[in-house]
Design an enzyme around this catalytic site. Structure first.
Site, PDB file in Angstrom:
ATOM      1  N   CYS A 430       0.837  -1.207   0.000  1.00 39.71           N
ATOM      2  CA  CYS A 430       0.000   0.000   0.000  1.00 39.71           C
ATOM      3  C   CYS A 430       0.870   1.255   0.000  1.00 39.71           C
ATOM      4  CB  CYS A 430      -0.926  -0.008   1.213  1.00 39.71           C
ATOM      5  SG  CYS A 430      -2.216  -1.264   1.153  1.00 39.71           S
ATOM      6  N   GLU A 432       4.153   1.225   2.087  1.00 40.77           N
ATOM      7  CA  GLU A 432       5.266   0.920   2.972  1.00 40.77           C
ATOM      8  C   GLU A 432       6.614   1.151   2.293  1.00 40.77           C
ATOM      9  OE1 GLU A 432       1.654  -0.406   3.352  1.00 40.77           O
ATOM     10  OE2 GLU A 432       2.850  -1.842   2.236  1.00 40.77           O
TER      11      GLU A 432
END
Length: 786
Positions: A430, A432
């Site tokens: 997502c 990170e």
């Protein structure tokens, strides 16, 4: 797109995902015959080789990039050595109302008679839950936190440029050089290293074999192909598969196929959710593209067609299905591959090239869910490229998302990475951050920050389960000041993080000992040099993340308590708790007062934003820098995927006026509908969080389409992004859609099958989402102010 790509795209969109038992059957057969014959790393490498030798090889009509995880597109394998689906799981997957997996009667029979009897008690998930301490399990079951690795292997793994410069034979040569230097007298770990390195050699040979099986099939197809153009393509596919991945790629086509074989190898070896990612694909492909143009062996349109074929391969790979409660609740096929565009080069210059623009065109024209894409914007990024990215964003696909490349570098340097490694890093999954090709950065699970407040308000008791989960930190009447309450929450926070970390350390040990990943280790620096597996700490950097969820709900709840109990003294904390425990039944006037009058995060209101900072600081202090078992440290990030829906379902009514079981706030976005002063106020609040102390934050914004129309709207969107990044933001993403359209899609989904929205760190078809998730997206504020 040309007619070929149109057909391949339509096939991808119309094909129904099915569950394939092929991998499970092959692996079970191999383990039944070999389980006690070899050291674990060798066993894992040989099992991977067995899969590469025996799985069905598929080359579809008109395909240019070849290779499937299953026996055909959309046929999704399972991983019983990690987690073995029950018969009930399979029936749930087959009957889910939206994102179902076709599970045949034959597949259920195979599971019932072959897979389950062998793997029951042997799967890693069974072993993990047999060994986890009771307080961890109780907290997990209550929804205090989740755990990523209880049913899938460590993910968030990203390729760097080495696989375009070296083939598997080169990696094998590196291994042999390290093997020759092992000191079996001086180094007590030399024998262990030898076994790990031998396993990597087996894995390298396995993927070479896998590619050559594709070359053989391409040759057979070419021999009976009557169309001369397709015959020539099949011969090129054969030549490519004989070249890569054994040797480094020489041209654009071979470079794409090289990555794809590595991708398939990683996700065949283990279910590394989130999936393996190409990283800075545009930068890796740029030399091949420019050389091809110069030598006149490829045109721009031919390169674009290859990229489109490549994208469709990702879209043909649904995420492997989950088990247990997650099998019923997980509502997406997305495997979370994330391609990074632009960003920075190793020397700190802009990473934008011609392939960056070419990829934006592919994203725009194909309009498919996978692979996910983002643009990395730095102070060095050309304004022209940002504007081109914004043209795609405002079309309402929910992609690409946008990252602050400069902030990612700062985050990674703060964590101890070298600056060159940080610049070559970026985002995966997502949001990170990690050092691509050099880091195992593993998400260990989500933490329900508002639930911990709920437990705090009940003196360590979870009202949902009736179990004393946390320490006794005081009854409501004991908190004479707001600071007393906040300190009690901090004590509970530290307690639950300690509980979670004790479980995480055990899980890390189990993976290191029982589930090595030889192929992934082969292509990750410095596993070969150390003679260590990826899951053991072989990577250059080894990070563990805990993801905080619901910071907006937590902030607004604390702000409401401070405002109504301690500042205005309208009622006592005990009275407020009585109202929330009753889900505000008979207290609607109080609920509206809390909802509409107390300070709210996301409005550039210091009275709320300072509470957010205090809560964030407490979370950071409780986690950051603590050691993991792989020689690295723990850090935090702030994202939910869709866990804010699940966490909301197990959390009672909260003091901000939220009713029981409603969704929590999403990412670092304000509570749905509570940002009332326009987009700039949201950004100013969000920027008060120190993003540099995280490994990623997720900010979602929704705009009405007319706000971004024309060149003026385009420039405003670009300026908004630049402003947020100058303020220190990590990430921002947009839904550009009218609420009316979303409501209509709920009523008549068959008319809006291609409506894509941004969910959390990924996009999905709106009509495939659960009703609760659809409602949560609709409830987000649609910005129209300038």
């Amino acid at each position: 797109m040309n007619s070929r790509i149109q057909r391949l795209r339509e096939q991808s969109l119309s094909s129904k995902p099915i569950l394939s038992t092929e991998r499970a059957e092959l692996l079970t057969r191999f383990y039944r015959d070999n389980i006690d014959k070899y050291p674990t790393p060798i066993l894992r490498a040989l099992s991977f080789k067995y899969l590469c030798e025996h799985k069905v090889i598929y080359i579809g009509e008109e395909e240019l990039i070849v290779g499937e995880r299953g026996p055909e597109p959309k046929a999704t394998p399972t991983y019983p050595e990690l987690t073995c689906h029950s018969i009930e799981d399979l029936r749930i997957l087959n009957s889910r109302s939206r994102t179902d997996y076709g599970v045949s009667i034959e597949s259920i029979s195979i599971y019932e008679n072959e897979i389950i009897p062998f793997w029951r008690g042997r799967s890693l998930r069974d072993q993990i839950f047999n060994e986890l301490p009771r307080d961890w399990v109780l907290s997990y079951e209550a929804g205090i936190f989740t755990e990523f690795m209880e049913q899938r292997a460590p993910g968030h793994t990203v390729a760097d440029g080495k696989i375009y410069l070296k083939g598997m034979n080169d990696f094998k040569a590196d291994i042999k050089e390290v093997l020759e230097k092992l000191h079996f007298i001086e180094d007590p770990l030399a024998l262990q290293k030898k076994v790990q390195l031998q396993a990597m050699i087996i894995a390298a040979d396995a993927v070479i074999l896998f590619a050559r099986r594709h070359a053989d099939l391409a040759q057979r197809l070419a021999e009976r192909e009557i169309d001369p153009h397709r015959k020539q393509e099949l011969e090129k596919i054969r030549e490519t598969c004989l070249r890569v991945p054994a040797a480094p790629p020489r041209d654009f086509w071979e470079a794409l196929q090289m990555y794809w074989f590595c991708h398939l190898a990683v996700i065949t070896e283990l279910n590394g959710w989130d999936s393996f990612c190409p990283g800075h694909l545009d930068q890796h492909l740029e030399p091949f593209y420019q050389n091809g143009l110069h030598d006149e062996v490829i045109s721009r349109e031919e390169a674009k067609e290859l990229l489109q074929s490549f994208f469709i391969k990702f879209n043909n790979h649904p995420a492997p299905p989950k088990v247990g409660v997650t099998a019923a609740e997980s509502g997406t096929y997305t495997d979370f591959t994330n391609i990074n565009l632009a960003g920075l080069r190793k020397d700190g210059s802009s990473g934008v090239g011609e392939v960056s623009y070419l990829l934006l065109e592919v994203i725009d024209e194909l309009h498919i869910l996978q692979p996910g894409q983002n643009v990395q914007i730095s102070g060095e990024t050309q304004t022209e490229f940002l504007h081109e990215a914004c043209r795609v964003i405002r079309k309402g696909y929910g992609f690409p998302s946008v990252f602050n490349a400069d902030m990612i570098v700062k985050e990674l340097i703060r964590q101890g990475k070298e600056v060159e490694d940080a610049r070559e890093g970026g985002a995966s999954g997502c949001v990170e951050a990690g050092a691509f090709g050099k880091e195992a950065y593993i998400l260990t699970g989500y933490l329900n920050l508002p639930k911990i407040l709920e437990v705090t308000l009940h003196d360590g008791l979870d009202p949902g389960t009736g179990i004393q989960l946390g320490p006794e930190t005081g009854a409501p009447e004991d908190f004479k000041t707001f600071q007393d309450l906040f300190q009690a929450w901090e004590m509970q926070l530290h307690h639950f993080i300690d509980v979670k970390m004790r479980g995480n350390l055990l899980i890390e040990r189990i993976y290191a000992e029982r589930m090595p990943a030889p192929f992934l280790s082969l292509i990750t620096d410095d596993c070969i040099k150390k003679g260590m597996d990826y899951n053991e700490g072989g990577a250059r950097y080894n990070t563990s993340y805990i993801q905080g969820v619901g910071i907006g709900t937590l902030t607004d709840s604390f702000a409401a308590i401070k405002w109504i109990v301690y500042d205005k003294r309208i009622l006592t904390l005990a009275d407020l708790l009585t109202a929330t425990d009753a889900d505000f039944e008979g207290k609607e006037e109080l609920r509206r007062l809390l909802r509409n009058k107390s300070p709210k995060w996301g409005n550039d209101d210091d009275s709320a934003d300072e509470i957010m900072r205090a809560a964030f600081d407490a979370f950071f202090a409780a986690v950051d820098g603590r050691p993991n078992l792989r020689g690295g440290t723990y850090h935090i990030n702030m994202l939910p995927t869709t866990c804010h829906i699940y966490f909301g379902s197990v959390t009672g009514a909260t003091p901000d006026g939220r009713r029981a079981a409603e969704a929590l706030s999403e990412g670092i976005s304000p509570v749905q509908g509570m940002d009332r002063h326009g987009p700039t106020a949201v950004l100013l609040s969000a920027a008060k969080m120190e993003h540099v102390r995280t490994g990623g934050t997720l900010l979602n914004m929704k705009f009405l389409p007319h706000v971004l129309e024309g060149e003026d709207g385009l420039k405003k969107l670009a300026a908004l992004i630049r402003t947020y990044f100058r303020l220190g933001g990590h990430h921002i993403q947009f839904n550009v859609v009218d609420e009316k359209i979303l409501r209509q899609a709920q009523v008549s989904p068959e008319e809006y099958r291609d409506l894509i929205v941004r969910v959390a760190g990924y996009s999905d078809y709106f009509c495939d989402l659960s009703e609760s998730l659809q409602d949560e997206i609709i409830s987000r504020t649609a910005q129209s102010a300038h």
